[in-house]
Design a protein around this motif. Structure first.
Motif, mmCIF file in Angstrom:
data_model
loop_
_atom_site.group_PDB
_atom_site.id
_atom_site.type_symbol
_atom_site.label_atom_id
_atom_site.label_comp_id
_atom_site.label_asym_id
_atom_site.label_seq_id
_atom_site.Cartn_x
_atom_site.Cartn_y
_atom_site.Cartn_z
ATOM 1 N N SER A 55 -3.774 7.944 5.585
ATOM 2 C CA SER A 55 -3.053 6.742 5.969
ATOM 3 C C SER A 55 -3.736 6.110 7.168
ATOM 4 O O SER A 55 -4.349 6.809 7.988
ATOM 5 N N MET B 234 -9.060 -4.469 4.209
ATOM 6 C CA MET B 234 -9.097 -3.093 4.704
ATOM 7 C C MET B 234 -10.070 -2.259 3.891
ATOM 8 O O MET B 234 -10.208 -2.434 2.666
ATOM 9 N N GLY C 39 -3.885 -6.989 -1.881
ATOM 10 C CA GLY C 39 -3.930 -5.765 -2.673
ATOM 11 C C GLY C 39 -4.295 -5.993 -4.126
ATOM 12 O O GLY C 39 -4.341 -5.046 -4.904
ATOM 13 N N ARG D 176 -2.189 -0.513 -0.287
ATOM 14 C CA ARG D 176 -1.699 -0.979 1.001
ATOM 15 C C ARG D 176 -0.249 -1.385 0.885
ATOM 16 O O ARG D 176 0.221 -1.786 -0.186
ATOM 17 N N ASN E 217 1.861 -3.954 3.020
ATOM 18 C CA ASN E 217 1.803 -4.940 4.099
ATOM 19 C C ASN E 217 3.072 -4.941 4.948
ATOM 20 O O ASN E 217 3.033 -5.329 6.111
ATOM 21 N N THR F 119 0.132 -0.650 6.699
ATOM 22 C CA THR F 119 -0.549 0.607 6.395
ATOM 23 C C THR F 119 -1.402 0.482 5.135
ATOM 24 O O THR F 119 -0.977 -0.106 4.146
ATOM 25 N N VAL F 120 -2.587 1.090 5.220
ATOM 26 C CA VAL F 120 -3.446 1.248 4.057
ATOM 27 C C VAL F 120 -3.563 2.739 3.766
ATOM 28 O O VAL F 120 -3.581 3.553 4.695
ATOM 29 N N CYS G 143 -11.042 4.348 8.717
ATOM 30 C CA CYS G 143 -10.535 3.098 8.169
ATOM 31 C C CYS G 143 -11.115 1.952 8.978
ATOM 32 O O CYS G 143 -11.434 2.107 10.164
#
Length: 123
Positions: free
Chosen positions: A20, A33, A54, A71, A73, A77-78, A95
Motif C-alpha cells: 500500500s 501513480m 484507474g 487505487r 482515490n 491510496t495505491v 511507490c
C-alpha cells in the motif's frame, strides 16, 4: 507530495503480499501513480503504473498476470497486489507519483517518491 509505502515482508515463493502507498499533500486523483523496485546491485526498474482514474494500467512483462495495481482515490491510496511471488521479485519496492506523465514506465517521469518497503521472497 508525501508518499508512505507499507506492506512489505518475508514470504515464501508462491505466496502473496499486498503493498500500500498512502499519498498526502496533493489531491490524489490528480496524480499518476507507479511502483518501481530495486534489487541489490541492480538499477531501479518499473513494475506497474495506474492512471489518475484507474482506467488504465501498465505492467512490466516480468509481473504481468501475477501483480495487480489498483487505487482508491477516496483513501488516497495505491495498492500493488503481488501473487505467485518468485525469489527474483526480491527487492525494495518504491511507490512514485507524477503530476504529468508521458511514459509511465520511465522512473525519471515521476516527481515524487516514497521511502520504499522491502519484499523478500524465499525459495
Amino acid at each position: 507530495v508525501q508518499l508512505q509505502a507499507s506492506g512489505g515482508g518475508l514470504v515464501q515463493a508462491g505466496g502473496s503480499l499486498r503493498l500500500s502507498c498512502v499519498a498526502s499533500g496533493r489531491t490524489f486523483s490528480t496524480l499518476v501513480m507507479g511502483w518501481f523496485r530495486q534489487a541489490p546491485g541492480k538499477e531501479r526498474e518499473f513494475v506497474a503504473a495506474i492512471s489518475r482514474s484507474g482506467s488504465k494500467t501498465w505492467y512490466a512483462d516480468s509481473v504481468k498476470g501475477r501483480f495487480t495495481i489498483s487505487r482508491d482515490n477516496a483513501k488516497n491510496t495505491v495498492y500493488l497486489q503481488m501473487n505467485s511471488l518468485k525469489p527474483e521479485d526480491t527487492a525494495v519496492y518504491y511507490c512514485a507519483a507524477a503530476d504529468e506523465i508521458i511514459r509511465a514506465t520511465i522512473a525519471s517521469e515521476y516527481d515524487y517518491w516514497g521511502q520504499g518497503t522491502q519484499v523478500t521472497v524465499s525459495s
